[in-house]
Design a protein around this motif. Sequence first.
Motif, PDB file in Angstrom:
ATOM      1  N   GLY A 246       0.787  -1.230   0.000  1.00  0.00           N
ATOM      2  CA  GLY A 246       0.000   0.000   0.000  1.00  0.00           C
ATOM      3  C   GLY A 246       0.812   1.269   0.000  1.00  0.00           C
ATOM      4  O   GLY A 246       0.249   2.367  -0.023  1.00  0.00           O
ATOM      5  N   GLN A 247       2.134   1.159   0.015  1.00  0.00           N
ATOM      6  CA  GLN A 247       3.016   2.327   0.025  1.00  0.00           C
ATOM      7  C   GLN A 247       4.187   2.076  -0.920  1.00  0.00           C
ATOM      8  O   GLN A 247       4.732   0.973  -0.979  1.00  0.00           O
ATOM      9  CB  GLN A 247       3.579   2.583   1.427  1.00  0.00           C
ATOM     10  CG  GLN A 247       2.547   2.742   2.524  1.00  0.00           C
ATOM     11  CD  GLN A 247       1.926   4.124   2.580  1.00  0.00           C
ATOM     12  OE1 GLN A 247       0.925   4.335   3.235  1.00  0.00           O
ATOM     13  NE2 GLN A 247       2.514   5.085   1.898  1.00  0.00           N
ATOM     14  N   ASP A 248       4.574   3.100  -1.660  1.00  0.00           N
ATOM     15  CA  ASP A 248       5.823   3.077  -2.434  1.00  0.00           C
ATOM     16  C   ASP A 248       5.900   1.880  -3.385  1.00  0.00           C
ATOM     17  O   ASP A 248       6.938   1.241  -3.516  1.00  0.00           O
ATOM     18  CB  ASP A 248       7.013   3.060  -1.459  1.00  0.00           C
ATOM     19  CG  ASP A 248       8.295   3.545  -2.105  1.00  0.00           C
ATOM     20  OD1 ASP A 248       8.227   4.117  -3.205  1.00  0.00           O
ATOM     21  OD2 ASP A 248       9.369   3.324  -1.506  1.00  0.00           O
ATOM     22  N   THR A 249       4.779   1.579  -4.048  1.00  0.00           N
ATOM     23  CA  THR A 249       4.701   0.434  -4.954  1.00  0.00           C
ATOM     24  C   THR A 249       4.149   0.883  -6.300  1.00  0.00           C
ATOM     25  O   THR A 249       3.204   1.665  -6.355  1.00  0.00           O
ATOM     26  CB  THR A 249       3.780  -0.653  -4.362  1.00  0.00           C
ATOM     27  OG1 THR A 249       4.388  -1.199  -3.198  1.00  0.00           O
ATOM     28  CG2 THR A 249       3.548  -1.787  -5.360  1.00  0.00           C
ATOM     29  N   LEU A 250       4.740   0.369  -7.369  1.00  0.00           N
ATOM     30  CA  LEU A 250       4.198   0.574  -8.709  1.00  0.00           C
ATOM     31  C   LEU A 250       3.456  -0.693  -9.120  1.00  0.00           C
ATOM     32  O   LEU A 250       4.056  -1.747  -9.293  1.00  0.00           O
ATOM     33  CB  LEU A 250       5.318   0.867  -9.712  1.00  0.00           C
ATOM     34  CG  LEU A 250       4.905   0.899 -11.199  1.00  0.00           C
ATOM     35  CD1 LEU A 250       3.844   1.970 -11.438  1.00  0.00           C
ATOM     36  CD2 LEU A 250       6.124   1.116 -12.095  1.00  0.00           C
ATOM     37  N   PHE A 251       2.140  -0.586  -9.228  1.00  0.00           N
ATOM     38  CA  PHE A 251       1.335  -1.703  -9.711  1.00  0.00           C
ATOM     39  C   PHE A 251       1.289  -1.642 -11.237  1.00  0.00           C
ATOM     40  O   PHE A 251       0.854  -0.631 -11.809  1.00  0.00           O
ATOM     41  CB  PHE A 251      -0.093  -1.625  -9.163  1.00  0.00           C
ATOM     42  CG  PHE A 251      -0.202  -1.865  -7.692  1.00  0.00           C
ATOM     43  CD1 PHE A 251      -0.154  -3.157  -7.176  1.00  0.00           C
ATOM     44  CD2 PHE A 251      -0.338  -0.806  -6.807  1.00  0.00           C
ATOM     45  CE1 PHE A 251      -0.256  -3.384  -5.807  1.00  0.00           C
ATOM     46  CE2 PHE A 251      -0.441  -1.023  -5.449  1.00  0.00           C
ATOM     47  CZ  PHE A 251      -0.391  -2.311  -4.943  1.00  0.00           C
ATOM     48  N   VAL A 252       1.744  -2.691 -11.880  1.00  0.00           N
ATOM     49  CA  VAL A 252       1.641  -2.810 -13.329  1.00  0.00           C
ATOM     50  C   VAL A 252       0.571  -3.863 -13.596  1.00  0.00           C
ATOM     51  O   VAL A 252       0.780  -5.051 -13.322  1.00  0.00           O
ATOM     52  CB  VAL A 252       2.985  -3.209 -13.970  1.00  0.00           C
ATOM     53  CG1 VAL A 252       2.830  -3.343 -15.479  1.00  0.00           C
ATOM     54  CG2 VAL A 252       4.058  -2.177 -13.631  1.00  0.00           C
ATOM     55  N   LEU A 253      -0.569  -3.422 -14.098  1.00  0.00           N
ATOM     56  CA  LEU A 253      -1.721  -4.303 -14.278  1.00  0.00           C
ATOM     57  C   LEU A 253      -1.775  -4.780 -15.724  1.00  0.00           C
ATOM     58  O   LEU A 253      -2.161  -4.028 -16.626  1.00  0.00           O
ATOM     59  CB  LEU A 253      -3.011  -3.568 -13.894  1.00  0.00           C
ATOM     60  CG  LEU A 253      -4.316  -4.360 -14.015  1.00  0.00           C
ATOM     61  CD1 LEU A 253      -4.259  -5.637 -13.189  1.00  0.00           C
ATOM     62  CD2 LEU A 253      -5.499  -3.495 -13.597  1.00  0.00           C
ATOM     63  N   ASP A 254      -1.367  -6.019 -15.949  1.00  0.00           N
ATOM     64  CA  ASP A 254      -1.351  -6.581 -17.295  1.00  0.00           C
ATOM     65  C   ASP A 254      -2.781  -6.893 -17.749  1.00  0.00           C
ATOM     66  O   ASP A 254      -3.611  -7.331 -16.952  1.00  0.00           O
ATOM     67  CB  ASP A 254      -0.504  -7.854 -17.297  1.00  0.00           C
ATOM     68  CG  ASP A 254      -0.122  -8.292 -18.705  1.00  0.00           C
ATOM     69  OD1 ASP A 254      -0.243  -7.472 -19.636  1.00  0.00           O
ATOM     70  OD2 ASP A 254       0.297  -9.450 -18.870  1.00  0.00           O
ATOM     71  N   GLU A 255      -3.022  -6.681 -19.029  1.00  0.00           N
ATOM     72  CA  GLU A 255      -4.347  -6.944 -19.613  1.00  0.00           C
ATOM     73  C   GLU A 255      -5.442  -6.320 -18.756  1.00  0.00           C
ATOM     74  O   GLU A 255      -6.417  -6.961 -18.360  1.00  0.00           O
ATOM     75  CB  GLU A 255      -4.576  -8.462 -19.766  1.00  0.00           C
ATOM     76  CG  GLU A 255      -3.410  -9.235 -20.353  1.00  0.00           C
ATOM     77  CD  GLU A 255      -3.077  -8.856 -21.796  1.00  0.00           C
ATOM     78  OE1 GLU A 255      -3.696  -7.929 -22.338  1.00  0.00           O
ATOM     79  OE2 GLU A 255      -2.171  -9.480 -22.368  1.00  0.00           O
ATOM     80  N   ALA A 256      -5.279  -5.032 -18.480  1.00  0.00           N
ATOM     81  CA  ALA A 256      -6.203  -4.341 -17.569  1.00  0.00           C
ATOM     82  C   ALA A 256      -7.636  -4.374 -18.071  1.00  0.00           C
ATOM     83  O   ALA A 256      -8.580  -4.336 -17.265  1.00  0.00           O
ATOM     84  CB  ALA A 256      -5.745  -2.889 -17.382  1.00  0.00           C
ATOM     85  N   HIS A 257      -7.817  -4.475 -19.385  1.00  0.00           N
ATOM     86  CA  HIS A 257      -9.160  -4.465 -19.950  1.00  0.00           C
ATOM     87  C   HIS A 257      -9.979  -5.682 -19.534  1.00  0.00           C
ATOM     88  O   HIS A 257     -11.202  -5.684 -19.643  1.00  0.00           O
ATOM     89  CB  HIS A 257      -9.081  -4.415 -21.481  1.00  0.00           C
ATOM     90  CG  HIS A 257      -8.235  -5.503 -22.062  1.00  0.00           C
ATOM     91  ND1 HIS A 257      -6.853  -5.430 -22.074  1.00  0.00           N
ATOM     92  CD2 HIS A 257      -8.546  -6.691 -22.639  1.00  0.00           C
ATOM     93  CE1 HIS A 257      -6.362  -6.527 -22.640  1.00  0.00           C
ATOM     94  NE2 HIS A 257      -7.372  -7.301 -22.993  1.00  0.00           N
TER      95      HIS A 257
END
Length: 918
Positions: free
Chosen positions: A181-192
């Motif tokens: 919940g802090q200092d994180t980059l969420f990379v959401l693959d196939e977000a669609h």
Amino acid sequence: MTGQSAAMRLAEILGDEAAPGLLAAALGLKEGETPFPWQTRLLQRMRDGDIPRSLDVPTGLGKTATMAIWLVARALGARVPTRLVYVVDRRAVVDQATDVAANLRSWVAETPSIQEALLPSGGALPVSTLRGQFVDNREWLEDPSTPAIVVGTIDLVGSRLLFEGYRASRRIRPYMAGLLGQDTLFVLDEAHLVPPFERLLERVVLDDRTLRGSQEDGRPPPPRLLSLSATGRSRGGEPFDLEAEDLAHPIVKQRLGARKRLVLEELGGKADIASVAAERAWGLTSEGTKPLRCVVFLAKREDAEKVVEHLIRLSGLDKLKKGDEPRADVELLVGGRRVFERTQAARRLEELGFLAGTERERRRPAFLVATSAGEVGVDLDADHMVSDLVAWERMVQRLGRVNRRGSGDAQVLVLDVPPSGKDAAPDEARRAAVRELLRRLPEGDSGGRDASPGALRDLQRVARSEASLAGTISRASTPEPLYPPLDRPTLDAWSMTSLAHHPGRPAVAPWLRGWVEARPQTTVIWRRLLPLVNDEPPSPAHAKAFFEAAPLHASELLETETHRVVEWLGKRAKRLLGAVKKGREGSLKARSVVAALLQDGGEKILWKTLEELAEWPKRELDRALPGAELVVDARFGGLSFGLLDPSVDDAPPTLDGDDQSDGRVDADAPETATWFDVPYRVRQTSEPAAIEDPAWRERLRIPRERSADGEILRWWVVEKRQSDAATEEDRSAGRPQKLAEHQQWTVERAAALAERVGLPQEGARILKVAARLHDEGKRAARWQSAFNAPRGEGGEPYAKTRGPVNVRLLDGYRHEFGSLPHAERDPELLALSEEDRDLVLHLIASHHGFARPSISTKGCEDAPPSLLEERARQVALRFLRVQGRLGPWGLAWWEALLRAADQQASRENDRLDAGRGR
């Protein structure tokens, strides 16, 4: 030197012109190859601290490179989040992200300048993945200041972000949530594909302080979100898109223009799609005479399995004699595969040439038959494709799995079978819209429609300005499910992790996937060693203790729909019981206990004999299995290449097999994968004393066999690796260490952590005071006696002992609770402001995962019961005050700092015990 200063120095030495070269090396490009222009532009934006909200790049153009781009930017001193969490769909059986993360770890280890910039204290880049060597290993928890890559599913990452921790104990959940919940980059693959989860992350990232609390001082940066999509469906603002220089790049140009001639074939309502799909696939290889790769996509697993059967018959594999060379290779790729065998599945796809970039000379055709498991996560590449007609976003995914590199001339046959049943009307409306979109694609120069990535991209770009086309795409796509908004009261309820039950704590699934008609799931695990006593079930306490000491490991899990497990279990149990009654199965009997059903996260355990499994009514199974873990005796069998198969009698390889002495199986055997880094092992022994092995320590000992008069003849023993510390007993066992030394070591590590994460001076002081006082409760005579502490000179108390731990004598005593009165009298703590005192006292009380909000008073003898209850009440009220100010993730992050410092000090003591360290 801190990581940030080392990174800045590296950037100064190399200069801006070196960044593309570093990125090329991180991507593993060959000499002379360069990153795509969009990758270089994204690197420059990240170096400027500017992370776009979404990335809209067609399939085949390297979206997973975002991991390398973030890592290089971080190494060059960019102020980007410390952790990258790459989120993939749970259907992914073979995910490319795992391989990319593992390769980046190797690159860092082989590049001293990058290693120094990222990891100034040395060591390897922490990586946690979905399969293989680094499967869910939790390395990323060891140091909150260290860059780390986590690859996880929506359910795994989302539940841990929301304090619910899928397959994580309640005590570790705040630790995970605090770092996510802090200092994180969420990379959401196939977000669609997962709009509700994207909305959830948006809510977390763009929060207006209603979720995150009001205090800013000493807090790390909030998380960031980068959504990846190849369909344009993600609503992530203005997307980071291809530009003119990308379109002029020769490789991009080739891949965007990849020839994919699509033909839509309408079939009658009574057509058998499985047989038609098999015949069309067989025809695309000229009846098996051309050594081509053909992928067949079907929505239903039952249809996919039938296609495999048809192809086996068409190719004569069902009549193949020993020594004959097969005419074709046929592989099935579906969900519900045990994690252990997923590495083998990836290897098999590579051998057949179905992974993009793998060059394999083929003498015969290969067919890959897949469900939605082949649509996500993995870079599949085939020469031709046969597919049924599915929702638009899924069609786009499938089209990206053929002629991926643009060097071939693919034929794509889409079979259109009218729907039937209760959902026929809405499904037909969606299918009509998909047909309309396919017919809007340009006509190909040799028949059919042009389904190249460039043509699909043009369609999406036109839809941005043409409302009617946008409406057609919307109707052709799976409707976004409704989902509940994330609010502070619900988040607060989830964060109260020390409460086993809370009436206001709902299941997190609707927040992750929306309100959908999801089929219930069950997990199956095979074990060779079940903790039976004289071949009978153990006591409930011993059963629970065993599965806590030897917990289910990610690599041994097979998760699939409950209805499949019910069907498999009934068939397999009846088949095996029949063999037993006919004398064909000698090691099992009808009354042999062969299964343990773990319900409510292991709080309730049901034991079943083979006979009981065979006779278990289906209606009762339908109620008992959803959400549960079924642990079966390996001799029960029923597993084929990681998939449930009731006809298989052989026992599968297990984590606790005969060769578990070092936690692994034979890595050289080509037909097996490896049980990597399992942190414990299980054995039986008649020896009453623990083994003397510097690499292992005893974690649990319970009866295995008793004599008629109750004497214990043999024990079950669970031993943990020296470096593993899952419980307080684990962390307190080791080289005898006095309390004063351990707390001083913890202070030193807390100070170093505070500097690396950028805490202001007052924040660093708070953390160091908590570190100096956190274990004062171990001074209690009860704790010293229960942990068998040495009687040293002057009676100085110990924080670490050799044990063994006398659990009965300890009587549930929580030394964190016992530390509080010592801390409350400390002059340095009393000099702090009231708010800072609250935070220090909470950190002390919660550093083993309790006090959120409750903590036990059992075994504590430093005050009368009424005062102990009042102290516990103050612990709960203090939690509410501090969380109200810092927010759930802010407080959990502070807790993670102290817990990390404490565990780092304990690991240093372990290294000394093994002859390393100071």
